[in-house]
Design a protein around this motif. Structure first.
Motif, mmCIF file in Angstrom:
data_model
loop_
_atom_site.group_PDB
_atom_site.id
_atom_site.type_symbol
_atom_site.label_atom_id
_atom_site.label_comp_id
_atom_site.label_asym_id
_atom_site.label_seq_id
_atom_site.Cartn_x
_atom_site.Cartn_y
_atom_site.Cartn_z
ATOM 1 N N ASN A 20 -19.761 -3.628 -2.005
ATOM 2 C CA ASN A 20 -19.859 -2.381 -2.786
ATOM 3 C C ASN A 20 -18.928 -1.282 -2.284
ATOM 4 O O ASN A 20 -19.220 -0.106 -2.419
ATOM 5 N N ASP A 21 -17.786 -1.696 -1.718
ATOM 6 C CA ASP A 21 -16.803 -0.720 -1.251
ATOM 7 C C ASP A 21 -15.721 -0.445 -2.295
ATOM 8 O O ASP A 21 -14.799 0.312 -2.051
ATOM 9 N N GLY A 22 -15.829 -1.084 -3.470
ATOM 10 C CA GLY A 22 -14.840 -0.876 -4.523
ATOM 11 C C GLY A 22 -13.670 -1.843 -4.472
ATOM 12 O O GLY A 22 -12.768 -1.766 -5.295
ATOM 13 N N TRP A 23 -13.679 -2.789 -3.511
ATOM 14 C CA TRP A 23 -12.592 -3.759 -3.357
ATOM 15 C C TRP A 23 -13.173 -5.157 -3.202
ATOM 16 O O TRP A 23 -14.014 -5.379 -2.340
ATOM 17 N N ALA A 24 -12.725 -6.080 -4.039
ATOM 18 C CA ALA A 24 -13.210 -7.457 -4.005
ATOM 19 C C ALA A 24 -12.052 -8.400 -3.763
ATOM 20 O O ALA A 24 -10.947 -8.216 -4.302
ATOM 21 N N LYS A 25 -12.302 -9.426 -2.949
ATOM 22 C CA LYS A 25 -11.268 -10.417 -2.646
ATOM 23 C C LYS A 25 -10.877 -11.139 -3.931
ATOM 24 O O LYS A 25 -11.713 -11.650 -4.662
ATOM 25 N N ASP A 26 -9.591 -11.149 -4.202
ATOM 26 C CA ASP A 26 -9.045 -11.786 -5.409
ATOM 27 C C ASP A 26 -9.167 -13.299 -5.289
ATOM 28 O O ASP A 26 -8.839 -13.866 -4.253
ATOM 29 N N LYS A 27 -9.634 -13.945 -6.351
ATOM 30 C CA LYS A 27 -9.715 -15.401 -6.331
ATOM 31 C C LYS A 27 -8.672 -16.035 -7.250
ATOM 32 O O LYS A 27 -8.761 -17.197 -7.588
ATOM 33 N N GLY A 28 -7.666 -15.246 -7.619
ATOM 34 C CA GLY A 28 -6.577 -15.763 -8.441
ATOM 35 C C GLY A 28 -5.589 -16.577 -7.616
ATOM 36 O O GLY A 28 -5.734 -16.732 -6.403
ATOM 37 N N ASN A 29 -4.557 -17.081 -8.267
ATOM 38 C CA ASN A 29 -3.549 -17.916 -7.624
ATOM 39 C C ASN A 29 -2.515 -17.027 -6.919
ATOM 40 O O ASN A 29 -1.444 -16.741 -7.458
ATOM 41 N N GLY A 49 10.386 -13.991 -16.200
ATOM 42 C CA GLY A 49 10.911 -15.016 -15.304
ATOM 43 C C GLY A 49 9.861 -15.707 -14.465
ATOM 44 O O GLY A 49 10.158 -16.686 -13.790
ATOM 45 N N GLY A 50 8.645 -15.185 -14.469
ATOM 46 C CA GLY A 50 7.549 -15.832 -13.749
ATOM 47 C C GLY A 50 7.895 -16.147 -12.311
ATOM 48 O O GLY A 50 8.381 -15.294 -11.565
ATOM 49 N N GLU A 51 7.653 -17.385 -11.926
ATOM 50 C CA GLU A 51 7.875 -17.805 -10.539
ATOM 51 C C GLU A 51 9.342 -17.772 -10.128
ATOM 52 O O GLU A 51 9.660 -17.802 -8.952
ATOM 53 N N ASN A 52 10.245 -17.705 -11.092
ATOM 54 C CA ASN A 52 11.682 -17.636 -10.790
ATOM 55 C C ASN A 52 12.122 -16.179 -10.671
ATOM 56 O O ASN A 52 12.939 -15.695 -11.440
ATOM 57 N N ASN A 53 11.536 -15.487 -9.713
ATOM 58 C CA ASN A 53 11.858 -14.080 -9.434
ATOM 59 C C ASN A 53 11.483 -13.121 -10.559
ATOM 60 O O ASN A 53 12.082 -12.058 -10.691
ATOM 61 N N GLY A 54 10.486 -13.476 -11.360
ATOM 62 C CA GLY A 54 9.997 -12.577 -12.403
ATOM 63 C C GLY A 54 9.474 -11.267 -11.848
ATOM 64 O O GLY A 54 9.493 -10.236 -12.513
ATOM 65 N N TRP A 55 9.033 -11.306 -10.587
ATOM 66 C CA TRP A 55 8.499 -10.100 -9.954
ATOM 67 C C TRP A 55 9.535 -8.988 -9.864
ATOM 68 O O TRP A 55 9.175 -7.797 -9.849
ATOM 69 N N ARG A 93 3.670 -14.367 -4.040
ATOM 70 C CA ARG A 93 4.202 -15.215 -2.980
ATOM 71 C C ARG A 93 4.501 -14.400 -1.729
ATOM 72 O O ARG A 93 5.203 -13.392 -1.788
ATOM 73 N N GLY A 94 3.923 -14.823 -0.613
ATOM 74 C CA GLY A 94 4.124 -14.143 0.658
ATOM 75 C C GLY A 94 2.915 -13.340 1.107
ATOM 76 O O GLY A 94 2.836 -12.942 2.266
ATOM 77 N N GLY A 131 8.401 -6.256 -3.026
ATOM 78 C CA GLY A 131 8.721 -7.675 -2.964
ATOM 79 C C GLY A 131 7.712 -8.540 -3.715
ATOM 80 O O GLY A 131 6.787 -8.049 -4.347
ATOM 81 N N SER A 132 7.905 -9.843 -3.615
ATOM 82 C CA SER A 132 7.100 -10.799 -4.382
ATOM 83 C C SER A 132 5.636 -10.817 -3.968
ATOM 84 O O SER A 132 4.770 -11.173 -4.758
ATOM 85 N N GLY A 133 5.321 -10.424 -2.754
ATOM 86 C CA GLY A 133 3.948 -10.457 -2.280
ATOM 87 C C GLY A 133 3.121 -9.235 -2.630
ATOM 88 O O GLY A 133 1.903 -9.226 -2.441
#
Length: 171
Positions: free
Chosen positions: A55-64, A148-154, A70-71, A105-107
């Motif tokens: 209940n601190d307003g932050w939940a661990k992400d369970k996404g990919n 661009g997704g995984e190909n540097n879409g970030w 990445r990173g 960056g990507s992360g």
């Protein structure tokens, strides 16, 4: 109660439906950044680095995370969702192995026009906002894929969905 496998099936069905009912958004018009100014700043340190605080307003992400940030060692999502001009939005914050906020960056985490997080369970893991999955895919994930997704879409994506810099973070 929906089992995890049924949730995944539901997600696949919803994603497939969007293929039948395409949603087009002009990515060049994504520069209306006022919406993410209403979201909370990311904590400078991983919110669970000293233990899980429910209940601190932050939940661990369970996404990919390895695919979309990445990173990053871990990511968190803010809750409850905040009503903005884009929908029920939320902040995503990602951290490196030293528990420091990644701000570029990507992360780096990025704000979500449509939040998928409604809270956290007793272990600090996000509770999925099922209705938010549809909007999140259309408003946040699909544009990332289109850029661009995984190909540097970030690189392009982070120019419009700017990673939060935290508040007075010093490392």
């Amino acid at each position: 109660m929906i089992s995890l496998s049924n949730k995944n099936l539901l997600y696949v069905i919803l994603v497939l439906l969007f293929g039948l009912f395409p949603y087009h958004q002009d990515i060049t018009k994504q520069q209306n950044t006022i919406w993410y100014n209403y979201l909370p700043n990311c904590p400078c340190k991983n919110p669970d680095s000293t233990g899980v605080y429910v209940n601190d307003g932050w939940a661990k992400d369970k996404g990919n995370i390895t695919k979309y940030h990445r990173g990053a060692a871990e990511c968190f999502r803010s809750y409850p969702p905040i009503e903005t001009s884009e929908g029920k939005s939320g902040q995503q914050c990602c951290y490196d192995k030293s528990n420091n906020l990644i701000t570029e960056g990507s992360g780096a985490g990025t704000p979500d026009k449509e939040s998928t997080c409604s809270g956290e369970n007793s272990k600090g893991v996000m509770i999925t906002r099922l209705i938010g999955i549809i909007g999140h895919y259309r408003k946040d994930v699909k544009p990332w894929d289109d850029m661009g997704g995984e190909n540097n879409g970030w690189v392009k994506y982070n120019q419009l969905w700017k990673p939060n810099q935290g508040k007075n973070c010093k490392y």
